[in-house]
Design a protein around this motif. Sequence first.
Motif, PDB file in Angstrom:
ATOM      1  N   PRO A 114       0.834  -1.203   0.000  1.00  0.00           N
ATOM      2  CA  PRO A 114       0.000   0.000   0.000  1.00  0.00           C
ATOM      3  C   PRO A 114       0.870   1.255   0.000  1.00  0.00           C
ATOM      4  CG  PRO A 114      -0.800  -1.597   1.604  1.00  0.00           C
ATOM      5  CD  PRO A 114       0.546  -2.081   1.154  1.00  0.00           C
ATOM      6  N   VAL A 115       0.560   2.173  -0.897  1.00  0.00           N
ATOM      7  CA  VAL A 115       1.371   3.387  -1.036  1.00  0.00           C
ATOM      8  C   VAL A 115       0.477   4.611  -1.125  1.00  0.00           C
ATOM      9  CG1 VAL A 115       3.362   2.261  -2.129  1.00  0.00           C
ATOM     10  CG2 VAL A 115       1.479   3.115  -3.551  1.00  0.00           C
ATOM     11  N   HIS A 116       1.066   5.735  -0.734  1.00  0.00           N
ATOM     12  CA  HIS A 116       0.448   7.044  -0.935  1.00  0.00           C
ATOM     13  C   HIS A 116       1.134   7.719  -2.104  1.00  0.00           C
ATOM     14  CE1 HIS A 116      -1.291  10.959  -0.279  1.00  0.00           C
ATOM     15  NE2 HIS A 116      -0.089  11.481  -0.220  1.00  0.00           N
ATOM     16  N   LEU A 117       0.355   8.225  -3.053  1.00  0.00           N
ATOM     17  CA  LEU A 117       0.912   8.870  -4.244  1.00  0.00           C
ATOM     18  C   LEU A 117       1.030  10.374  -4.026  1.00  0.00           C
ATOM     19  CD1 LEU A 117      -1.062   7.015  -7.063  1.00  0.00           C
ATOM     20  CD2 LEU A 117       1.310   6.636  -6.363  1.00  0.00           C
ATOM     21  N   ASP A 118       2.232  10.889  -4.224  1.00  0.00           N
ATOM     22  CA  ASP A 118       2.456  12.332  -4.197  1.00  0.00           C
ATOM     23  C   ASP A 118       2.371  12.835  -5.627  1.00  0.00           C
ATOM     24  OD1 ASP A 118       3.329  14.931  -4.061  1.00  0.00           O
ATOM     25  OD2 ASP A 118       5.093  14.517  -2.840  1.00  0.00           O
ATOM     26  N   ARG A 119       1.311  13.616  -5.918  1.00  0.00           N
ATOM     27  CA  ARG A 119       1.068  14.101  -7.276  1.00  0.00           C
ATOM     28  C   ARG A 119       1.294  15.604  -7.385  1.00  0.00           C
ATOM     29  NH1 ARG A 119      -4.663  11.048  -7.403  1.00  0.00           N
ATOM     30  NH2 ARG A 119      -4.398  11.464  -5.186  1.00  0.00           N
ATOM     31  N   SER A 120       2.049  16.161  -6.441  1.00  0.00           N
ATOM     32  CA  SER A 120       2.280  17.601  -6.442  1.00  0.00           C
ATOM     33  C   SER A 120       3.077  18.050  -7.660  1.00  0.00           C
ATOM     34  CB  SER A 120       2.986  18.034  -5.154  1.00  0.00           C
ATOM     35  OG  SER A 120       4.193  17.322  -4.974  1.00  0.00           O
ATOM     36  N   ASP A 121       3.947  17.177  -8.172  1.00  0.00           N
ATOM     37  CA  ASP A 121       4.680  17.464  -9.403  1.00  0.00           C
ATOM     38  C   ASP A 121       4.044  16.635 -10.516  1.00  0.00           C
ATOM     39  OD1 ASP A 121       6.373  17.828 -11.519  1.00  0.00           O
ATOM     40  OD2 ASP A 121       8.200  17.157 -10.484  1.00  0.00           O
ATOM     41  N   PRO A 122       3.256  17.255 -11.404  1.00  0.00           N
ATOM     42  CA  PRO A 122       2.554  16.480 -12.433  1.00  0.00           C
ATOM     43  C   PRO A 122       3.491  15.684 -13.328  1.00  0.00           C
ATOM     44  CG  PRO A 122       1.701  18.726 -12.322  1.00  0.00           C
ATOM     45  CD  PRO A 122       2.945  18.700 -11.477  1.00  0.00           C
ATOM     46  N   ALA A 123       4.735  16.136 -13.442  1.00  0.00           N
ATOM     47  CA  ALA A 123       5.675  15.461 -14.328  1.00  0.00           C
ATOM     48  C   ALA A 123       6.330  14.250 -13.678  1.00  0.00           C
ATOM     49  CB  ALA A 123       6.762  16.439 -14.794  1.00  0.00           C
ATOM     50  N   ARG A 124       6.236  14.155 -12.355  1.00  0.00           N
ATOM     51  CA  ARG A 124       6.907  13.045 -11.690  1.00  0.00           C
ATOM     52  C   ARG A 124       6.180  12.711 -10.386  1.00  0.00           C
ATOM     53  NH1 ARG A 124      11.477  10.113 -11.764  1.00  0.00           N
ATOM     54  NH2 ARG A 124      12.499   9.517  -9.800  1.00  0.00           N
TER      55      ARG A 124
END
Length: 395
Positions: A345-355
């Motif tokens: 289980p992971v939390h996705l950090d989407r603050s940088d749309p490119a990565r």
Amino acid sequence: MIGVADHLAAVLDAVVPFAAEQRDVAAARGRVLRHPVFAGVDVPAFDCSAMDGFAVRDLTAPATLRVIADLPAGTDLDPRMDAGDAARIMTGAPVPTDATAIVPFEDTERGLAGGLDPVSVLAAPRGPGAHIRRRGSDVRAGELVVDAGSRLTAMRIGAIAASGIGTVSVSRAPRIAVVSTGSELVAPGSGLRRGQIPESNSVLLAGLAEEAGAEVVLRTSVGDDGDGPRQAIAAAEAAGADVVVFSGGVSAGAYEVVKNTLGDLMRFDRVRMQPGKPQGFGRTAGGILLFGLPGNPVSAAVSFELFVRPALRALEGDADLGRETVRVALAAGRRARPDRVQYVPVHLDRSDPARWTATPTAHGTRGLGEADGLAVIPPGEHDLVEGNEVTVTRW
């Protein structure tokens, strides 16, 4: 041990898709389409205006035109037009046969405020056909609108209705019974004595089933002794269940009630995965699918995602049995296991749309609640380090 793909293949081989049923398109959202839908009419059904304004013929601007007609949406009027004529027209109204373009109100001197008085056009249309939606430009009668195996979203049922189709052939929702096992389980919110824990797996698995589109017809728990699992199957059959999911009672302990009582109906395997190695699967004589998942909540949730959810979708004839996956960089290293695949289980950090990056959540149920998906760590001899990309199945 057997591979994850092998266990899933055995599950899907046992699935017999439901018979199709007819349903009004307005009541079909969330269901899976069993036969392709072809347009019953051209969309649009006639040349129509894409703007509020004036229908004109062969206009060179600037010019002042006499207004010969008023055409709201729904009108069946088709006035004859000559050069120098205009017809006030609203979005969606049929364009007069003689008209060659639409001039929006914004390109006239007074716009809507001018009423049906002569209209002064300030800018000519960009060319023939300007702001006209041609008949069949969206879809022609007989063309495919939505293919079989598609789950019907609001957008899809809207497209079907717009193409003139009122009923569709779909699958009903799978009916599922969820059964937790364990003599230590008590209802959430109850007082706990030594050795007892709140029963949460049935809540978790019932929620996952409903999110997958299933209807939960039974949610219960049984102890570690007696014939509780078989009684639960009988109750599930009486409730019309297509699937029974047990959590707990499938491992190698002395009190594995599912394994000890349902050996004639289910096969119990060790699968090359972590978590969730012990798995059970079978089918009753009446065709009810039986799943035996581990009792640990994270293991149960992972097992549901890998095996139960695809089976529910296959029962409906869904063309897409999986979830969306993305390739994401790990925010921290991860030890590899040479003999089994890991589902983290992971939390996705989407603050940088490119990565995007994936950070493993805390162990246990709290971490499961914080997770956006499962990172798949393939078996291997080399550990993963920060920045390595992995596949993440999004929830």
